[in-house]
Design a protein around this motif. Structure first.
Motif, PDB file in Angstrom:
ATOM      1  N   LYS A   1       0.789  -1.273  -0.044  1.00  0.00           N
ATOM      2  CA  LYS A   1       0.112  -0.028   0.150  1.00  0.00           C
ATOM      3  C   LYS A   1       0.992   1.397   0.015  1.00  0.00           C
ATOM      4  CE  LYS A   1      -4.493  -1.772   1.878  1.00  0.00           C
ATOM      5  NZ  LYS A   1      -4.271  -3.087   2.227  1.00  0.00           N
TER       6      LYS A   1
ATOM      7  N   PHE B   1      -6.864   5.693  10.130  1.00  0.00           N
ATOM      8  CA  PHE B   1      -6.811   4.344   9.864  1.00  0.00           C
ATOM      9  C   PHE B   1      -5.304   3.662  10.007  1.00  0.00           C
ATOM     10  CE2 PHE B   1     -11.006   5.158   8.617  1.00  0.00           C
ATOM     11  CZ  PHE B   1     -11.563   3.586   8.772  1.00  0.00           C
TER      12      PHE B   1
ATOM     13  N   LYS C   1      -3.108   0.415   9.525  1.00  0.00           N
ATOM     14  CA  LYS C   1      -3.011  -0.807   8.466  1.00  0.00           C
ATOM     15  C   LYS C   1      -1.844  -1.451   8.201  1.00  0.00           C
ATOM     16  CE  LYS C   1      -5.541   1.873   5.315  1.00  0.00           C
ATOM     17  NZ  LYS C   1      -6.337   2.047   3.996  1.00  0.00           N
TER      18      LYS C   1
ATOM     19  N   GLY D   1      -4.594  -7.830   3.265  1.00  0.00           N
ATOM     20  CA  GLY D   1      -5.517  -7.454   2.656  1.00  0.00           C
ATOM     21  C   GLY D   1      -6.872  -7.758   3.613  1.00  0.00           C
TER      22      GLY D   1
ATOM     23  N   SER E   1      -8.680  -6.339   5.565  1.00  0.00           N
ATOM     24  CA  SER E   1      -9.148  -5.783   6.540  1.00  0.00           C
ATOM     25  C   SER E   1      -8.636  -6.470   7.944  1.00  0.00           C
ATOM     26  CB  SER E   1     -10.558  -5.420   7.006  1.00  0.00           C
ATOM     27  OG  SER E   1     -11.379  -4.978   5.670  1.00  0.00           O
TER      28      SER E   1
ATOM     29  N   GLU F   1      -3.214   6.293   8.050  1.00  0.00           N
ATOM     30  CA  GLU F   1      -3.771   7.494   6.914  1.00  0.00           C
ATOM     31  C   GLU F   1      -5.069   7.987   7.591  1.00  0.00           C
ATOM     32  OE1 GLU F   1      -3.986   4.888   2.946  1.00  0.00           O
ATOM     33  OE2 GLU F   1      -5.914   5.274   3.770  1.00  0.00           O
ATOM     34  N   GLU F   2      -4.763   9.398   7.132  1.00  0.00           N
ATOM     35  CA  GLU F   2      -6.078  10.288   7.444  1.00  0.00           C
ATOM     36  C   GLU F   2      -7.368   9.576   6.989  1.00  0.00           C
ATOM     37  OE1 GLU F   2      -6.704  13.923   5.367  1.00  0.00           O
ATOM     38  OE2 GLU F   2      -5.829  12.901   3.461  1.00  0.00           O
TER      39      GLU F   2
ATOM     40  N   ILE G   1     -11.005   9.424   5.466  1.00  0.00           N
ATOM     41  CA  ILE G   1     -11.858  10.192   4.650  1.00  0.00           C
ATOM     42  C   ILE G   1     -13.153   9.746   4.981  1.00  0.00           C
ATOM     43  CG2 ILE G   1     -12.514  10.475   2.131  1.00  0.00           C
ATOM     44  CD1 ILE G   1      -9.473  11.235   2.762  1.00  0.00           C
TER      45      ILE G   1
ATOM     46  N   GLU H   1     -18.362   5.059   0.386  1.00  0.00           N
ATOM     47  CA  GLU H   1     -17.022   3.984   0.043  1.00  0.00           C
ATOM     48  C   GLU H   1     -17.572   3.448  -1.316  1.00  0.00           C
ATOM     49  OE1 GLU H   1     -15.978   1.167   2.955  1.00  0.00           O
ATOM     50  OE2 GLU H   1     -14.773   0.247   1.341  1.00  0.00           O
TER      51      GLU H   1
ATOM     52  N   LYS I   1     -17.494  -7.923   5.060  1.00  0.00           N
ATOM     53  CA  LYS I   1     -17.028  -7.789   3.766  1.00  0.00           C
ATOM     54  C   LYS I   1     -17.380  -9.112   2.969  1.00  0.00           C
ATOM     55  CE  LYS I   1     -13.126  -5.633   1.741  1.00  0.00           C
ATOM     56  NZ  LYS I   1     -11.990  -4.975   2.338  1.00  0.00           N
TER      57      LYS I   1
ATOM     58  N   ASP J   1     -10.211   0.451  -4.609  1.00  0.00           N
ATOM     59  CA  ASP J   1     -11.144   1.159  -3.497  1.00  0.00           C
ATOM     60  C   ASP J   1     -11.045   2.309  -3.383  1.00  0.00           C
ATOM     61  OD1 ASP J   1     -11.947  -1.813  -3.304  1.00  0.00           O
ATOM     62  OD2 ASP J   1     -10.360  -2.026  -1.789  1.00  0.00           O
TER      63      ASP J   1
ATOM     64  N   GLU K   1      -6.703   1.538  -2.423  1.00  0.00           N
ATOM     65  CA  GLU K   1      -5.792   0.705  -2.869  1.00  0.00           C
ATOM     66  C   GLU K   1      -6.225   0.045  -4.018  1.00  0.00           C
ATOM     67  OE1 GLU K   1      -5.883  -3.360  -1.011  1.00  0.00           O
ATOM     68  OE2 GLU K   1      -8.009  -3.181  -0.488  1.00  0.00           O
TER      69      GLU K   1
END
Ligand SMILES: Nc1ncnc2c1ncn2[C@@H]1O[C@H](COP(=O)(O)OP(=O)(O)O)[C@@H](O)[C@H]1O
Ligand SMILES: [Mg+2]
Length: 333
Positions: A115, A153, A155, A160, A162, A191-192, A194, A198, A230, A272, A287
């Protein structure tokens, strides 16, 4: 029907499935996404058999991958997800064996599974992706929050589905989120967040011939979009068309297509995307999945259906792309 729908119909029209020869379907494997891959791969295998293709399963999680070359496969459909399937390793093996295969080649696969590398490519191409930083056990947590805001977030860079991913609402939660992600990977990114809808956008084809399929909106149940929801929840809703205006859908498709091309992807992929509702629904890339799910719940089959292509035809068309393989590994066209 879409452009792509017409292309698929034309390409499949005069196809004799026997001309595809003996086909291996790689499924299962050794990654954390093994169970999903078994569902994807069995769906693919059944579709190929229904089309009259001489298809056979090969599970590199149970069978020695070094033996792939001993089965007389003329071409391979990769239905593996995650490490050792989507990350360039199996692709490198197939390059060495000179067996044509579906999906991106070594370099694009290896970049897309990472990523951080992916985001660096996108940023250098002026493609929008959330601001981020790398986390270490001795990171200055407060400085990160000051810089990226809350929520955040966290990760693992390479996992992958999640796995190891958390949403952090307060500074105090950040070290624990790091510890969880660090169980899965040595490179962790933050990550910030958003905030907004989605979306996901599949891309098919290669280079100038690549096309975006219809965009899907994912509406998770209130609990959020985790591993369980998911793949197995009936509560997640999928909207295709998304309900947003066509100009926005087009903008997302253009962004996803540019994201795919910038990484040099081949055959298919799925970007995504999050919309920033505070900023006029501006789309941000999260990603690129280079070996997307092919289960009955999966998103690429859903988008293909909206483009007028059923599951079995989608699978056969993807396999057919192995006949047009570009001889230069990793070439960005
Ligand atoms: N920066 C972000 N802002 C908002 N939501 C995010 C962000 N990053 C991840 N998510 C949420 O987490 C999910 C999984 O993140 P993603 O980066 O796609 O990793 P993976 O699918 O490989 O686990 C996304 O589908 C989205 O719901
Ligand atoms: Mg994702």
């Amino acid at each position: 029907m879409s452009n792509w729908g017409n292309r698929v119909a034309a390409e499949l029209k005069n196809l004799n499935p026997k001309n595809l020869g003996r086909v291996g379907v790689l499924l299962g494997g050794r990654s954390a996404e093994r169970e999903i891959s078994l569902l994807s791969g069995n769906g693919v295998l059944q579709a190929l058999l229904a089309k009259g293709v001489d298809a056979h399963a090969f599970d590199p999680g149970l069978q020695n991958p070094a033996e792939i070359g001993h089965h007389g496969f003329d071409r391979i459909f990769i239905a593996l997800h995650g490490r050792f399937g989507e990350d360039g390793t199996i692709q490198g093996l197939l390059e060495l064996l000179e067996i044509p295969y579906t999906g991106s080649r070594v370099l694009a696969s290896a970049m897309a599974i990472d990523k951080v590398a992916t985001k660096q490519i996108w940023l250098s191409n002026q493609l929008a992706t959330p601001r981020f930083d790398l986390l270490r056990s001795n990171s200055d947590w407060k400085k990160i929050v000051d810089n990226l805001g809350l929520p955040l977030f966290v990760k693992p860079a390479h996992e992958g589905s999640s796995l190891g991913l958390s949403r952090v609402n307060q500074l105090e939660e950040l070290p624990a989120a790091y510890e969880l992600a660090a169980k899965f990977d040595s490179a962790i990114l933050v990550e910030e967040c958003i905030v907004g809808a989605e979306l996901t956008c599949p891309i098919v084809g290669e280079g100038d011939g690549a096309e975006a399929l219809p965009v899907i909106r994912i509406v998770p149940p209130l609990a959020g979009y985790d591993f369980h929801h998911k793949y197995f929840s009936n509560e997640t809703q999928y909207l295709c068309p998304t309900g947003f205006d066509q100009a926005l859908e087009k903008e997302v498709q253009t962004l996803a297509l540019a994201a795919y091309r910038s990484l040099g992807c081949r055959t298919w992929g799925r970007a995504d995307v999050m919309l920033d509702e505070k900023n006029g629904n501006k789309p941000y890339l999260l990603e690129m999945n280079t070996s997307p799910g092919m289960t009955s719940h999966s998103l690429v089959p859903m988008a293909a259906k909206a483009a007028g292509v059923n599951y079995d035809d989608l699978v056969l068309w993807l396999l057919l792309q192995t006949l047009k393989t570009n001889p230069v590994a990793g070439a960005r066209k």
